[in-house]
Design a protein around this motif. Sequence first.
Motif, PDB file in Angstrom:
ATOM      1  N   ASP A 188       0.852  -1.187   0.000  1.00  9.57           N
ATOM      2  CA  ASP A 188       0.000   0.000   0.000  1.00  9.57           C
ATOM      3  C   ASP A 188       0.892   1.242   0.000  1.00  9.57           C
ATOM      4  O   ASP A 188       1.285   1.756   1.039  1.00  9.57           O
ATOM      5  N   TYR A 189       1.227   1.687  -1.207  1.00 11.68           N
ATOM      6  CA  TYR A 189       2.181   2.788  -1.320  1.00 11.68           C
ATOM      7  C   TYR A 189       1.627   4.092  -0.760  1.00 11.68           C
ATOM      8  O   TYR A 189       2.378   4.960  -0.327  1.00 11.68           O
ATOM      9  N   ILE A 194       2.347   8.516   3.055  1.00 13.02           N
ATOM     10  CA  ILE A 194       1.869   9.353   4.154  1.00 13.02           C
ATOM     11  C   ILE A 194       2.768   9.173   5.377  1.00 13.02           C
ATOM     12  O   ILE A 194       3.169  10.139   6.039  1.00 13.02           O
ATOM     13  N   ASN A 195       3.128   7.911   5.657  1.00 10.88           N
ATOM     14  CA  ASN A 195       4.007   7.647   6.793  1.00 10.88           C
ATOM     15  C   ASN A 195       5.368   8.318   6.618  1.00 10.88           C
ATOM     16  O   ASN A 195       5.902   8.905   7.558  1.00 10.88           O
ATOM     17  N   ILE A 196       5.940   8.202   5.412  1.00 11.56           N
ATOM     18  CA  ILE A 196       7.259   8.809   5.172  1.00 11.56           C
ATOM     19  C   ILE A 196       7.191  10.326   5.387  1.00 11.56           C
ATOM     20  O   ILE A 196       8.087  10.926   5.984  1.00 11.56           O
ATOM     21  N   ILE A 197       6.095  10.937   4.904  1.00 10.96           N
ATOM     22  CA  ILE A 197       5.949  12.389   5.078  1.00 10.96           C
ATOM     23  C   ILE A 197       5.847  12.749   6.558  1.00 10.96           C
ATOM     24  O   ILE A 197       6.532  13.662   7.038  1.00 10.96           O
ATOM     25  N   LEU A 198       5.020  12.010   7.290  1.00  2.76           N
ATOM     26  CA  LEU A 198       4.851  12.305   8.718  1.00  2.76           C
ATOM     27  C   LEU A 198       6.165  12.081   9.471  1.00  2.76           C
ATOM     28  O   LEU A 198       6.567  12.901  10.314  1.00  2.76           O
ATOM     29  N   ILE A 199       6.852  10.982   9.151  1.00  2.18           N
ATOM     30  CA  ILE A 199       8.144  10.685   9.791  1.00  2.18           C
ATOM     31  C   ILE A 199       9.117  11.830   9.551  1.00  2.18           C
ATOM     32  O   ILE A 199       9.787  12.310  10.465  1.00  2.18           O
TER      33      ILE A 199
END
Lengths: 447, 447
Positions: A188-189, A194-199
């Motif tokens: 699920d890219y 979204i996770n990479i951006i938040l991280i």
Amino acid sequence: MKLFLKKLTPARIIVGYYMLAVTISVLMLRIPAVHLPGVEVSFIDSVFTAVSAVSVTGLTVVNISETYSVFGIFVLILIFQLGGIGVMTLGTFFWLLLGKKIGLKERQLIMVDQNQPNLSGLVNLMKDILKIILLIELLGTLILGVYFLKFYPDWKDAFLHGLFASISATTNAGFDITGQSLIPYANDYFVQLINIILITLGAIGFPVLIELKQFLMHRDNSRIFRFSLFAKLTSITFLALLVFGTIVILLLEWNHAFRGASWHESFFYALFQSATTRSSGLATIDVSTFSQATLIVMSGLMFIGASPSSVGGGIRTTTFALNILYLYHFANGNRHIKVFRRELHEDDIRKALAVTMLAFILCSVSLVVLSISETHSLLALLFEICSAFGTTGLSMGITPDLSTFGKCVIMLLMFIGRIGLPSFLFMIGGKEEKTKFHYPKERVIIG
Amino acid sequence: MKLFLKKLTPARIIVGYYMLAVTISVLMLRIPAVHLPGVEVSFIDSVFTAVSAVSVTGLTVVNISETYSVFGIFVLILIFQLGGIGVMTLGTFFWLLLGKKIGLKERQLIMVDQNQPNLSGLVNLMKDILKIILLIELLGTLILGVYFLKFYPDWKDAFLHGLFASISATTNAGFDITGQSLIPYANDYFVQLINIILITLGAIGFPVLIELKQFLMHRDNSRIFRFSLFAKLTSITFLALLVFGTIVILLLEWNHAFRGASWHESFFYALFQSATTRSSGLATIDVSTFSQATLIVMSGLMFIGASPSSVGGGIRTTTFALNILYLYHFANGNRHIKVFRRELHEDDIRKALAVTMLAFILCSVSLVVLSISETHSLLALLFEICSAFGTTGLSMGITPDLSTFGKCVIMLLMFIGRIGLPSFLFMIGGKEEKTKFHYPKERVIIG
Ligand SMILES: [K+]
Ligand SMILES: [K+]
């Protein structure tokens, strides 16, 4: 009372805040209602979970989803905020407060705050930090919560997962309630991006976020906005590490762990696992399937860690950048380090080198000590130690098997990694000396 | 011709000398008569043996006593001399030659040569070096040869073993013709002590030997002899590392590899294995029986290596000492490093830090690369890499199993370790700047 206040150095306040947060967290995690019915957690494991959550590391000796109730999960979310956002806010606050002593001219070069440098301005800035982070977390929750309706028909479930995922990513806590990190979202890219951006927003450091905000707000202003040296240096290092990690992981695992995966699957595996070493610790693949070479490189990336004044740990990206710049300029015979038309202050270089060396000694001694107390391989211990010091939380799976002594060593590393060797050294660094004429010198944060 | 001479920088001469020595050694080792009848050695293994012997490392892919004839053993002895003594002599020569440029006052502080600093004086000094080392080797041969009559009734056998043992120890080559290093002498404390003395005389650095000689000759002179800062620093570091290693190995192996051994056996095991990490590589026990913790510590000791201008490798004892002094003074907020009533030159500190970091990067990259090409554990590779870089020659036994690529990496590490990262960096270091008034500054050799 006056003496007491005098002894309240910034380092002591941060350590004190951290200790208080751990104590409160342990007490909260000992409330029976935080656990699922019938689950018992030993005291040392509660302490370990508390330290891991306050330091937003994410190493766990228990499976969160099989151990903690919904109430417990909200307690954990609260602890991430105390540890991740709290320490970051305090750290930025003291950096700015100390910045005042550097002198008006240099402070202005730091460019973070254009207002009068008085205490009320700083308090407003702290409020700003909190607002920005909470806004990011709220947006993350909304986006992920709505998206998760796809998997969880009940909107309560979807938004609980969204909330936890958003806060765990933004604070770089790296805890998960899926029981297997982000592995269920390996294909699920959207969730991954979204996770990479938040991280990244959590790990890139607050000064960068606030400069970015100022840049966006002053865009139509006629005056040209200049990003600080610190913001440039830390952002470029952050990006460079991400790219470097992605390429190396992709190359090393192409015919190994990624064998049989399509090119875009492989790319996202590499990208996500590279991004996660900055400090998040979430994973879309079981890292223990990686080759020895990849695990060594990832250990190095975790050791470097995130940016200063962020939710991450390690020696910090700026410290790493200053080391590299030092070596580069030394090899070229230059005594003064110039970058982006600015000259770095000698004291910052000295601090960066000392921090790196101390961190190296700290991790080496930990390796020897854990080699005595544990039976795990050098590779597994190295990975665990770098993960703890970088407050990353990735593991080859040995965390629950550590002895009580081993858990204490890892807790100490998470603590030092989170507080930052630099913030201690910042207090005890060299005295100021007379400056000579050079390029305008500019300070950068070592951590 | 003039241009050619101008390009002959000291670093190039040393590298050129090394390359020439390796080429000659390979050619000599391809003479069929060097091998025992019926023994075949592949070309890459001859090259590896040549590089290992010229760099006086002692890592071997073949068993010397089962491969080389008596003639071959004399060839090996010649190669140790070319590599160990040759590079050491050239290194000292250039250090003194470069010392001239530092200025008369500082050069006098170095105290190595009281004569007029002209070229003939330097050539005399080189002769002195050779004389002293050959004298040490001769004494070692006589003592060990006579003693070995106990084991070899034929005096020819006894003195061949004595000669090989003496030269292998003094040049810190660490090769053996017993087939199992000094393990046959595990209970012979006399042989061990003689070996430790010879190893130390080779590894403590020539400037220390010549100052010691001057001290002994000027003893009855009314003028007080002052040892140079360099001699003091390197000798104390050398001793401190020996004591530290002995204590750590003794503690860690007391209930492990030394279990069942008497206290004096255990002590000598620890003492000898600590001494051997400086750069000799001889061993009185199979180091692969040691625990993981001990092997990590020994890797660190090998990485540090021997003193500059000696027969050893690694980052050098002075470099290590400067790192420690830097950290200590940094922690105390002192910008200027004072030791033994002298102030260290800032450029030397800068060099020491850069050398250490580059060496660390070099070994880390080697670890990753060998993790890709070999199947050995991280521990075995770390130990092998530190052993090669420190030109120590200890091994957990993986050397013969290395791939051809792996052998090339180890050869490169032996080469860089022997020539010394410092001697390259010495050439490209920062430009001199105006000095301010301080304690009298004094140069030390970084390597
Ligand atoms: K984390
Ligand atoms: K050796």
